[in-house]
Write an enzyme that holds these catalytic residues in place. Structure first.
Site, PDB file in Angstrom:
ATOM      1  N   GLU A 145       0.829  -1.213   0.000  1.00 36.04           N
ATOM      2  CA  GLU A 145       0.000   0.000   0.000  1.00 36.04           C
ATOM      3  C   GLU A 145       0.862   1.263   0.000  1.00 36.04           C
ATOM      4  OE1 GLU A 145      -4.168  -1.047   2.198  1.00 36.04           O
ATOM      5  OE2 GLU A 145      -3.694   1.061   1.861  1.00 36.04           O
ATOM      6  N   TYR A 184      -6.442   4.882  -8.465  1.00 33.89           N
ATOM      7  CA  TYR A 184      -5.977   4.189  -7.249  1.00 33.89           C
ATOM      8  C   TYR A 184      -4.914   3.159  -7.620  1.00 33.89           C
ATOM      9  CZ  TYR A 184      -5.529   1.931  -2.806  1.00 33.89           C
ATOM     10  OH  TYR A 184      -5.002   1.458  -1.644  1.00 33.89           O
ATOM     11  N   GLU A 186      -1.052   1.212  -6.291  1.00 34.27           N
ATOM     12  CA  GLU A 186      -0.134   0.913  -5.184  1.00 34.27           C
ATOM     13  C   GLU A 186       1.167   0.354  -5.738  1.00 34.27           C
ATOM     14  OE1 GLU A 186      -1.860  -1.867  -2.457  1.00 34.27           O
ATOM     15  OE2 GLU A 186      -3.668  -0.665  -2.144  1.00 34.27           O
ATOM     16  N   HIS A 241      -0.804  -8.169  -2.240  1.00 33.83           N
ATOM     17  CA  HIS A 241      -1.843  -7.503  -1.471  1.00 33.83           C
ATOM     18  C   HIS A 241      -3.126  -7.723  -2.258  1.00 33.83           C
ATOM     19  CE1 HIS A 241      -3.924  -3.548  -0.113  1.00 33.83           C
ATOM     20  NE2 HIS A 241      -4.345  -4.580   0.581  1.00 33.83           N
ATOM     21  N   ASP A 275      -0.390  -8.970   2.659  1.00 30.27           N
ATOM     22  CA  ASP A 275      -1.755  -8.839   3.164  1.00 30.27           C
ATOM     23  C   ASP A 275      -2.677  -9.596   2.211  1.00 30.27           C
ATOM     24  OD1 ASP A 275      -4.219  -8.112   4.045  1.00 30.27           O
ATOM     25  OD2 ASP A 275      -4.034  -5.971   3.563  1.00 30.27           O
ATOM     26  N   ASP A 320      -2.848 -11.060   7.263  1.00 33.98           N
ATOM     27  CA  ASP A 320      -1.479 -11.053   6.721  1.00 33.98           C
ATOM     28  C   ASP A 320      -0.833 -12.423   6.915  1.00 33.98           C
ATOM     29  OD1 ASP A 320      -0.887  -7.833   6.395  1.00 33.98           O
ATOM     30  OD2 ASP A 320      -2.313  -8.329   7.991  1.00 33.98           O
ATOM     31  N   HIS A 360      -2.568  -2.413  10.115  1.00 29.38           N
ATOM     32  CA  HIS A 360      -2.043  -3.788  10.170  1.00 29.38           C
ATOM     33  C   HIS A 360      -0.790  -3.842  11.030  1.00 29.38           C
ATOM     34  CE1 HIS A 360      -4.237  -5.789   6.735  1.00 29.38           C
ATOM     35  NE2 HIS A 360      -4.538  -4.523   6.525  1.00 29.38           N
TER      36      HIS A 360
END
Ligand SMILES: [Ca+2]
Ligand SMILES: [Ca+2]
Length: 394
Positions: A145, A184, A186, A241, A275, A320, A360
């Site tokens: 992220e 969006y 990452e 992720h 994750d 995770d 997290h």
């Protein structure tokens, strides 16, 4: 030499040492099973509780019995003292052994979802300080992220890290910005210590598998590290992720990535981490049998089920994960070392302060170093030696 006669005493010795001597085993078993009379009939009196004699006894026999009882009490007391001393000695030796072993093998791999790490977070000094302390614990740390649109937050983190921990030199390798929508995206970033790990390969999974194009929202950015001081020496890391609403599908597709990487780099030593959102509402129990990363052979899920990897007090989910492929890799893991790192507890933060850092906990695992087995054998030998020594001199 005092003989430990009580059954529980022998049992304690056997359990504490993991050793059972043949002649002792026989005595222990006999005392539990009862003795055999000459006619071969079994009497169970030896395991019945002591009872007061039912018939009157003479003064002399009473005195003898009193003396015998006193001897028995003394014997039991000595036996208890001896066993306690032995247990303490062995426990201390074991602790020393474990400390030596763990101290010698702390190559730590971590995976941390930083929850929207970018410009805004990088301006909060307290957050950056906590992040630095967390990452400085790891030889290799996967960050997820990362939303560093300006391209300044990661370099800032890296320079803080190198200032904070001058004993090591940290570098980072990052993926492209990944995501289906341009609004969006990452990045995966691996931060690693250059003195303990060397990057020997990187590969962006293209996600164009025939019949299953665009399986991932954030395609794995696969890396290979050489770590000569570890028992495994070289390994591959596949990060992921998952998109929460597509967890089952993406976890299953990770199996295809694993197979491809194994062939491409001719290796079995692969770890998958990140994750995964692999719990609670995102991965229903009934769907688990559809995930080859769960059902496939030679895959070891190291973070125990029911472990909470979320900071929020109101949630408890094992999102995770760390999974290793291959027996060779599984054997190279320090037993029971895979766990979340509860930085809130460790650094005495409030829930609010911890949530500023991330929602997290990082998850982490230790790899054995190449001296692990030698150290462990030395500790075991020392335990055995002390056991034998105490056996003859107590
Ligand atoms: Ca895709
Ligand atoms: Ca929680």
């Amino acid at each position: 030499m005092y003989q430990c006669s009580a059954a529980w005493c022998k049992s304690a010795l056997a359990v504490s040492t993991g050793l059972v001597f043949p002649n002792r085993k026989k005595t222990f078993q006999e005392s539990n099973r009862g003795s055999l009379s000459p006619d071969g009939q079994k009497h169970i009196s030896s395991i019945q509780p002591l009872r007061k004699p039912s018939s009157p006894v003479t003064a002399s026999s009473s005195t003898r019995e009193g003396g015998a009882r006193s001897n028995t009490r003394n014997n039991k007391l000595l036996c208890a003292m001896r066993s306690s001393s032995l247990l303490l000695l062995l426990f201390l030796t074991f602790l020393v052994g474990v400390c030596e072993v763990q101290g010698a093998s702390d190559f730590r791999i971590c995976a941390f979802n930083l929850h929207h790490f970018g410009d805004s977070k990088s301006k909060k000094s307290n957050v950056m300080h906590t992040l630095t302390r967390i990452i400085a614990r790891c030889d290799v740390c996967l960050l997820q992220e990362v939303r560093d649109t300006q391209g300044k937050a990661v370099p800032l983190l890296l320079s803080r890290l190198n200032r904070y921990d001058a004993q090591h030199d940290y570098k980072a390798v990052a993926s492209e910005r990944l995501g289906r929508s341009s609004s969006y995206q990452e990045q995966y970033v691996f931060v690693y210590r250059t003195d303990t790990a060397t990057l020997t390969g990187q590969y962006q999974y293209p996600d164009d598998r025939p019949g299953d194009v665009d399986a991932f929202s954030r395609e794995p950015f696969v890396v290979r590290f050489k770590a000569p001081k570890t028992d495994i020496k070289e390994f591959v890391l596949i990060p992921q992720h998952t998109t929460p609403t597509n967890t089952t599908k993406e976890l299953d597709a990770l199996y295809d990535v694993l197979e491809q990487v194994k062939t491409m780099w001719k290796t079995q030593n692969v770890m998958l981490l990140g994750d995964f959102n692999a719990d609670c509402g995102y991965l229903a129990k009934k769907n688990r049998k559809k995930v080859r990363l769960i059902t496939g052979k030679s895959l070891y899920w190291l973070i125990p089920e029911k472990t909470d990897t979320t900071v929020r007090l109101s949630t408890s989910c094992t999102y995770d994960r760390i999974v290793v492929h291959g027996e060779r890799f599984a054997r190279a893991i320090v037993p029971l070392s895979a766990s979340p790192f509860n930085f809130q507890l460790e650094y005495r933060l409030t829930e609010e302060q911890a949530l500023e850092v991330s929602d997290h906990y990082p998850v982490e695992v230790l790899l054995k170093d190449n001296a692990y087995n030698v150290s462990f054998n030395a500790a075991t030998s020392m335990s055995l030696y002390l056991f034998l020594l105490s056996h003859f001199f107590f």
